[in-house]
Design an enzyme around this catalytic site. Sequence first.
Site, PDB file in Angstrom:
ATOM      1  N   ASP A  14      53.022   3.323  61.887  1.00 10.86           N
ATOM      2  CA  ASP A  14      54.253   2.581  61.617  1.00 10.86           C
ATOM      3  C   ASP A  14      53.865   1.108  61.557  1.00 10.86           C
ATOM      4  OD1 ASP A  14      55.801   4.830  61.631  1.00 10.86           O
ATOM      5  OD2 ASP A  14      56.512   4.592  63.689  1.00 10.86           O
ATOM      6  N   ASP A  43      64.917  12.216  58.020  1.00 11.96           N
ATOM      7  CA  ASP A  43      65.078  12.103  59.468  1.00 11.96           C
ATOM      8  C   ASP A  43      66.239  13.001  59.871  1.00 11.96           C
ATOM      9  OD1 ASP A  43      63.034  10.260  59.555  1.00 11.96           O
ATOM     10  OD2 ASP A  43      64.363   8.521  59.458  1.00 11.96           O
TER      11      ASP A  43
END
Lengths: 251, 203
Positions: A11, A130
């Site tokens: 990330d 997600d």
Amino acid sequence: MLAPRLIPCLDIKDGRVVKGVRFQNLRDAGDPVYQASIYQDQGADEIVILDISATPEGRGHAVETTSKVRQVLSIPLTVGGGVREVDDVAMLLEAGADKVAVNTAAVERPELLSELAAQFGSQCTVVAVDAAERARVGWEVVVNGGRTRTGLDVEGWVDSAVALGAGEILLTSWDRDGTRSGYDLDLIAAVTSAVSVPVIASGGADSSRHLSEALRHGASAVLIASILHDGETTVATLKRELLTTGQEVRP
Amino acid sequence: MSTEVVVVPTGTANTASVLAAFRRLGANPRLAGPSDDLRRIDRLVLPGVGAFAPAMEQIDAHAWRDALVTRIDEGRPTLAICLGMHLLCAKSEENPETDGLGVVPATVTRFPVGVSVPQLGWNQVEPGPDCRFLEPGWAYFANSYRLDSVPDGWKGARTSHGGSFFSAIERDGVLGCQFHPELSGTWGACLLDRWLDNTGRKA
């Protein structure tokens, strides 16, 4: 036979690797080029970079990071985060990404997936989903880093995304992300039986046992982050452990 | 002087990955330009990501077809990657109306129903005994179509995904790879290096 892939995920925020729990409480976890090459040397099958910068200036780093990581990487590179338009994807591919993942923009404008598949091919087009557990049953698609619930049913959404042209699904359990409590196996099973394209399971890995469970439930690849960034294990160790349990991996 | 490698821009190919891979090997890669005579370039790469018809349109728009066919027939060092390998063939089920370069008289077909398509990931390459460049190992694939037969005169490597297919072919200095050597780690880098040297392990 295709070997299942172990994919370290970086990330990135403002050009640095960060790690948090459920996308919050971010900690600095290093330089992306250095991290990516370490994981490659450990035997990673692919690298995913997700840019989670909140600002356009921060996101500008994603193209630069992609280009720098490409110079050292001789394995596939998937880049996602903040991708809105066909032009964003073109820039990332030109900088050296092999695949690009789209998330919120695809939910808001699903035709984006068809445009990407037509221009760059399905094998370049990854839809990142997600998924948050519903109070009663099933999962709902969440966007904007989990802040917005869409009301969309996860199985229905992945099915449409594939019909539109997505060639792979990066499936993150929002409830498990960064928690190290194991992948959401029911979610993996539900999504892999809904579609025929490869599914990368993400969110919750703490051990090779978790990876092996996700693969047994239908995942083609597993995303790993926290346990690697904290230096508790390596891709090589995880692969060795999987091999001893009879799970084939690329040596 | 480092070896010059010229990469043909076929449209949407992952040229950055290909250029980076050759730079890591100490070669000097660049994209082909309008003044290049593709027939005479020493080492040429035909990369490919995307679809059969648009890539052939690019080649024809630059009037590169004849030069490519000639150099491949002459066995000059030419590396065709993924879709690039399909372009060597006569036809592809992906766009049946489009003519490929036709130096490999075969039709590229889609994977059978029931296997995961696209084939995305690492799979094993098993070369025939007389291959010069190809060695056994794991390679990275991203494809929905493939070559299921190899014509006379070409040597091949096989891989299994819903049955056996040809994951690479070679003849003289020409190497066609269904997989991406530029994304296949150390094994892929060694293959690129052997092709660059144009010696091969059995030369």
